[in-house]
Write a protein that holds these residues in place. Structure first.
Motif, PDB file in Angstrom:
ATOM      1  N   GLU A 191       0.900  -1.109  -0.122  1.00 30.66           N
ATOM      2  CA  GLU A 191       0.083  -0.118   0.107  1.00 30.66           C
ATOM      3  C   GLU A 191       0.903   1.274  -0.155  1.00 30.66           C
ATOM      4  OE1 GLU A 191      -4.209  -0.448   1.885  1.00 30.66           O
ATOM      5  OE2 GLU A 191      -2.571  -0.780   3.589  1.00 30.66           O
ATOM      6  N   SER A 192       0.234   2.343  -0.598  1.00 30.38           N
ATOM      7  CA  SER A 192       1.012   3.773  -0.469  1.00 30.38           C
ATOM      8  C   SER A 192      -0.088   4.878  -0.135  1.00 30.38           C
ATOM      9  CB  SER A 192       1.699   3.724  -1.789  1.00 30.38           C
ATOM     10  OG  SER A 192       2.528   4.907  -1.747  1.00 30.38           O
TER      11      SER A 192
ATOM     12  N   LEU B 165       2.165  17.784   6.553  1.00 32.33           N
ATOM     13  CA  LEU B 165       3.258  17.079   6.588  1.00 32.33           C
ATOM     14  C   LEU B 165       3.230  15.780   6.087  1.00 32.33           C
ATOM     15  CD1 LEU B 165       3.700  18.213  10.349  1.00 32.33           C
ATOM     16  CD2 LEU B 165       4.694  19.040   8.269  1.00 32.33           C
ATOM     17  N   GLU B 166       4.429  14.994   6.160  1.00 31.62           N
ATOM     18  CA  GLU B 166       4.547  13.773   5.542  1.00 31.62           C
ATOM     19  C   GLU B 166       5.658  12.805   6.233  1.00 31.62           C
ATOM     20  OE1 GLU B 166       6.783  12.868   1.829  1.00 31.62           O
ATOM     21  OE2 GLU B 166       5.643  11.387   1.325  1.00 31.62           O
ATOM     22  N   ARG B 167       4.898  11.692   6.801  1.00 29.30           N
ATOM     23  CA  ARG B 167       5.716  10.797   7.337  1.00 29.30           C
ATOM     24  C   ARG B 167       5.319   9.372   6.644  1.00 29.30           C
ATOM     25  NH1 ARG B 167       8.580  13.885   9.038  1.00 29.30           N
ATOM     26  NH2 ARG B 167       9.324  14.410  11.289  1.00 29.30           N
ATOM     27  N   HIS B 168       5.890   8.258   6.886  1.00 27.53           N
ATOM     28  CA  HIS B 168       5.303   6.905   6.383  1.00 27.53           C
ATOM     29  C   HIS B 168       3.987   6.654   6.914  1.00 27.53           C
ATOM     30  CE1 HIS B 168       6.286   2.711   5.273  1.00 27.53           C
ATOM     31  NE2 HIS B 168       5.446   3.001   4.439  1.00 27.53           N
TER      32      HIS B 168
ATOM     33  N   GLN C 159       1.192   4.126   6.800  1.00 28.03           N
ATOM     34  CA  GLN C 159       1.047   2.498   6.501  1.00 28.03           C
ATOM     35  C   GLN C 159      -0.192   2.139   6.398  1.00 28.03           C
ATOM     36  OE1 GLN C 159       3.415  -0.743   8.001  1.00 28.03           O
ATOM     37  NE2 GLN C 159       4.976  -0.141   6.687  1.00 28.03           N
TER      38      GLN C 159
ATOM     39  N   GLY D 134      -3.159   4.343   8.049  1.00 25.20           N
ATOM     40  CA  GLY D 134      -4.079   5.588   7.888  1.00 25.20           C
ATOM     41  C   GLY D 134      -5.163   5.588   9.034  1.00 25.20           C
TER      42      GLY D 134
ATOM     43  N   CYS E  48      -0.535   1.595  13.226  1.00 26.37           N
ATOM     44  CA  CYS E  48       0.704   1.093  12.956  1.00 26.37           C
ATOM     45  C   CYS E  48       1.907   1.847  13.560  1.00 26.37           C
ATOM     46  CB  CYS E  48       0.755   0.738  11.195  1.00 26.37           C
ATOM     47  SG  CYS E  48       1.554   2.292  10.641  1.00 26.37           S
ATOM     48  N   GLY E  49       1.500   3.020  13.837  1.00 25.58           N
ATOM     49  CA  GLY E  49       2.655   3.809  14.536  1.00 25.58           C
ATOM     50  C   GLY E  49       3.781   4.388  13.856  1.00 25.58           C
ATOM     51  N   HIS E  50       3.757   4.036  12.471  1.00 26.37           N
ATOM     52  CA  HIS E  50       4.736   4.477  11.441  1.00 26.37           C
ATOM     53  C   HIS E  50       4.879   6.129  11.433  1.00 26.37           C
ATOM     54  CE1 HIS E  50       6.676   0.899  10.091  1.00 26.37           C
ATOM     55  NE2 HIS E  50       5.509   0.266  10.117  1.00 26.37           N
TER      56      HIS E  50
ATOM     57  N   GLN F 224       4.033   8.700  13.394  1.00 24.59           N
ATOM     58  CA  GLN F 224       4.000   9.764  14.400  1.00 24.59           C
ATOM     59  C   GLN F 224       4.912  10.793  14.278  1.00 24.59           C
ATOM     60  OE1 GLN F 224       2.818   7.712  18.343  1.00 24.59           O
ATOM     61  NE2 GLN F 224       3.968   6.086  17.055  1.00 24.59           N
TER      62      GLN F 224
ATOM     63  N   PHE G 228      -0.550  11.468  15.334  1.00 25.75           N
ATOM     64  CA  PHE G 228      -0.620  10.465  14.194  1.00 25.75           C
ATOM     65  C   PHE G 228      -0.716  11.334  12.977  1.00 25.75           C
ATOM     66  CE2 PHE G 228      -1.747   7.656  17.789  1.00 25.75           C
ATOM     67  CZ  PHE G 228      -0.883   6.727  17.602  1.00 25.75           C
TER      68      PHE G 228
ATOM     69  N   LEU H 177      11.084   6.936   4.874  1.00 23.40           N
ATOM     70  CA  LEU H 177      10.259   7.930   3.996  1.00 23.40           C
ATOM     71  C   LEU H 177      10.871   7.866   2.688  1.00 23.40           C
ATOM     72  CD1 LEU H 177       7.681   9.480   4.539  1.00 23.40           C
ATOM     73  CD2 LEU H 177       9.465  11.397   5.102  1.00 23.40           C
TER      74      LEU H 177
ATOM     75  N   ARG I 274       5.321  13.180  -0.641  1.00 27.03           N
ATOM     76  CA  ARG I 274       3.998  12.788  -0.679  1.00 27.03           C
ATOM     77  C   ARG I 274       3.737  12.020  -1.910  1.00 27.03           C
ATOM     78  NH1 ARG I 274       2.156  14.472   2.804  1.00 27.03           N
ATOM     79  NH2 ARG I 274       1.235  16.200   2.797  1.00 27.03           N
TER      80      ARG I 274
END
Lengths: 273, 359, 155
Positions: free
Chosen positions: A51-52, A231-234, A236, A238, A242-244, A246, A251, B299, C154
């Motif tokens: 997924e992305s 902002l952007e973080r991973h 995974q 939604g 999953c905690g990624h 943060q 979140f 990322l 993004r």
């Protein structure tokens, strides 16, 4: 019980190259999708790839298409780059908190976008330019790597000439044939006509650009809490499971990706946080 | 509230009775030189343990106690939020949910801090969004808790306010008295607990025995050597993100992730695609992950937290500060597992004290 | 009709300078016009002047054999063009070309250099203002060099 992690099967309706690595495609929304708010994202799934998180770049009023603009840099996005209609993919969403458009009503709306950061801001333009009487002025300042990498250029020029959009773009470097600005997006703020005290700013782009834009806007007199960033973080899942994604107590996937800048500033200013 | 007095035989009758009804009874057993949680038929007898930073040993107590040890490396989390779980599969172009109706489970011997940890994970997985797998397992669960009659060298639940007395949320609460020839005070907090009590029977406890329970808990509380100041901790940590002590911890931390694996509240996970060799279908899997893993913060374009320092800081600030703002409760229940199972014996209570020390 | 002095006094770059200074500086200034495409300065040529751009766009560009002319930065109305006149060997380090008809005030650097040497207070005040512009350009250049948009965001 509805499973927020189970994707819907959707069909690709169109696919279009924007620049070397960036492309835009549309899918038919799943039946129970409802509507999305400008700034939200979907989770796109390709069997065997994963997924992305992809922000929605189309018109929130359009219930027949979900539009995504993607840069082919990861496994999933590179695979999406190779698909064409009527390919079927998985989709769940929409996720996240969008841009606070209501907070900008009666005021000036200033959008600052860097590179593909324009994608999650384009829904704001669709919405704001459909009801321009709600804002004193709508401005888009755009930074891109090169003239060839400016997204949606025809549409932006049309909005500039027909819909009253104040639009300025600058690029990092260009050939001598380029007639536009060369420089950084923060310098565009001075070139544009804006009334800082009346401005609600929405900024999306690389994190370093957000920091510099926020600083420049504040120097000009835009209120800190009137500056909103995506902002952007991973992201995974939604859903906050999953905690990624943060950042400090947030979140990004469900508390963001859009935040008032003061809420996230201390965390963005801490290295490797 | 009626309190019963049970014998060890009554405990066994409860295990047998639940199993006869098809309930998966999960509880302590000795394995790998530790107390593990697993499917059980009986309870271990006369086991104790010895714990210190980076240290865990099973010991023999030379008595008949069933709950004379503290926490091992297992947590109940593994049964509600399994280390690996299929979310959905793709077969012939369709997405098919892998969520199934779970077996009914009973957790036997849940400690106060562990009950608190379960209620914390409830907030993660049944909050803004609900994870149907977690929710259905949680609905089909009996919680048979036990008041701790001793504390390990790494326990600090009294500081976090999560123990040693079992709080709300258990179906049954047991207290083990007189370990050389044990008997149990039994209380019910729910209807399911009352049903278990009436099924097993047993005499009503005398008033003096209730006092004995409170004395046991008071003694356990006194046994805890570790103190941990929780007041104002979120602000303190978030205002110390540049504290030099993070570098000091990072010199010892191996970023192995043991602490996150034994933590009863850590919930980070990753997904991966499992390609089924038969039929060429694909299963979308979720499994435990750790914020100490290098690619956790990956990322496109890089890793947000490349250094060990930044990962330890992420873990600790999330656990003790972020959690409060996200879920209204700290992510630490004072179980001390992360201290016991840290290969280099990093003790978060000491690290926090250092970081809270004004420069 | 506004004089060169009036226009310079209204420009934020000169704000805060004493009236004596302004008279000196205005005395070194004159209006100039460059037609679109004209070269305002070429790399390596003598730098004895700087410009206050009043109208039109100026390209700063460098040539490489591999890429031809590369646009590094554009300057617009209100911007200051040129600082090479301040430092030996007083040579332009970049080419400046008019992208449109450009109206500007040219200030004679040779004349100002002499005045700055004899009046250190004025020299410092001017140096401060040029240093600020340089710091802004360095900051901008850092961001450009980082190629921030080239990196994915993004995706």
């Amino acid at each position: 019980m509805k499973d927020p992690l189970l994707p819907h099967l959707v069909e690709m309706q169109s696919w279009q190259q924007e620049s070397e690595l960036v492309f835009t495609f549309q899918v038919a929304p799943p039946e129970e999708y409802g509507s999305f708010r400008a700034g939200q994202f979907n989770m796109l799934y390709l069997p065997g790839m994963g997924e992305s998180a992809i922000s929605i770049s189309g018109d929130p009023a359009d219930r027949n298409h979900l539009t995504h603009t993607v840069r082919a840099v990861g496994n999933v996005t590179r695979a999406l780059h190779g698909l064409r209609p009527p390919a079927r993919i998985g989709l769940r969403g929409p996720f996240g908190r969008g841009w606070p458009l209501a907070a900008a009503e009666g005021r000036e709306l200033l959008l600052m976008a860097g590179g593909i950061g324009l994608a999650p801001l384009r829904p704001v333009l669709f919405q704001a330019l459909a009801a321009p009487e709600r804002y004193q002025r709508v401005t888009l300042l755009l930074g891109a790597r090169s003239p060839e990498e400016i997204l949606y250029s025809e549409q932006l020029l049309r909005w500039k000439s027909d819909a009253g959009l104040q639009f300025l773009a600058t690029v990092d470097v260009a050939s001598a044939a380029w007639r536009g600005d060369v420089g950084v997006i923060t310098d565009l703020v001075q070139r544009a006509a804006i009334n800082p005290q009346q401005t609600v700013a929405m900024v999306c782009g690389p994190e370093i650009m957000l920091r510099f834009c926020a600083r420049r806007l504040r120097e000009l007199g835009v209120a800190s809490d009137a500056i909103h960033v995506s902002l952007e973080r991973h992201m995974q899942c939604g859903t906050g499971f999953c905690g990624h994604c943060q950042l400090g107590p947030y979140f990004l996937c469900k508390d963001g990706p859009v935040f008032a800048y003061p809420a996230v500033e201390p965390y963005l200013m801490t290295q490797e946080f | 509230m009626l309190m019963q007095r049970w014998t060890p035989r009554d405990l066994q009758a409860l295990i047998d009775g639940l199993r006869a009804e098809g309930v998966r009874v999960l509880g302590p057993r000795v394995g790998d030189a530790a107390i593990l949680y697993d499917e059980i038929e009986t309870l271990p007898i006369g086991c104790g343990d010895e714990q210190a930073p980076g240290h865990y040993r099973l010991t023999a107590r030379h008595d008949q106690s069933r709950f004379g040890y503290n926490l091992g490396p297992s947590t109940w989390k593994q049964f509600l939020f399994p280390p690996e779980e299929a979310i959905f599969r793709v077969q012939d172009g369709e997405f098919i949910s892998c969520r199934e109706q779970p077996d009914k489970m009973a957790f036997f011997g849940v400690r106060a801090c562990e009950l608190a940890a379960i209620s914390i994970q409830d907030r993660v997985f049944i909050g803004d969004f609900a994870d149907p797998g977690y929710a259905s397992r949680r609905e089909n669960l009996l919680l048979i808790a036990v008041n701790c009659s001793q504390a390990s060298g790494n326990c600090f639940c009294a500081s976090t306010g999560d123990g040693p007395a079992v709080g709300v949320g258990a179906d049954l609460i047991l207290t083990e008295l007189r370990p050389e020839d044990p008997y149990y005070l039994v209380e019910a907090q729910t209807e399911a607990g009352q049903l278990m009590m009436s099924a097993i029977g047993g005499p009503a406890a005398a008033t003096g025995e209730i006092d004995a329970r409170d004395e046991v808990l008071a003694a356990t509380r006194l046994q805890m050597q570790r103190e941990f100041a929780t007041e104002g901790i979120a602000e303190a940590l978030y205002s110390a993100l540049d504290h030099p002590h993070w570098d000091v911890v990072a010199e010892r931390c191996l970023a192995c992730g043991n602490c996150t694996q034994v933590c009863p509240t850590c919930f980070c996970s990753s997904t991966r695609e499992h390609v089924n060799p038969v039929g060429l279908g694909v299963t979308h899997m979720r499994r435990w992950e750790s914020c100490f893993a290098a690619d956790h913060s990956y990322l496109s374009g890089g890793v947000v937290r490349p250094s060990v320092k930044s990962r330890y800081r992420q873990w600790l600030t999330h656990k003790l500060a972020g959690w409060e703002l996200q879920f209204g409760v700290s992510g630490c229940t004072g179980c001390g597992r992360c201290i016991s199972w840290c290969p280099v014996g990093i003790d978060l209570t000491e690290e926090v004290a250092e970081i809270r020390r004004p420069l | 009709m506004r004089t060169v002095g009036d226009e310079l006094r209204a420009h934020p770059f000169f704000a805060g300078l004493s009236e004596d200074c302004m008279q000196l500086i205005a005395g070194c200034g004159e209006h100039v016009v460059f037609r679109s495409g004209a070269t305002i300065a070429s790399e390596g040529s003598a730098a004895n002047e700087f410009y206050v751009i009043e109208r039109g766009r100026v390209a700063l560009q460098l040539h490489t054999s591999a890429t031809g002319a590369l646009l590094i930065q554009t300057l617009d109305a209100g911007d200051i063009l040129g600082w090479s006149w301040l430092f030996p060997p007083f040579r332009w380090s970049i080419e400046a070309r008019a992208m449109q008809d450009v109206h500007a005030i040219r200030l004679d650097g040779k004349c100002l250099r002499g005045k700055c040497d004899t009046d250190p207070a004025m020299g410092y005040a001017l140096m401060q203002r040029f240093s600020y512009i340089m710091s802004q350009r360095v900051e901008a250049t850092r961001l450009q060099v980082l190629d921030v948009y080239g990196r994915a965001n993004r995706s």
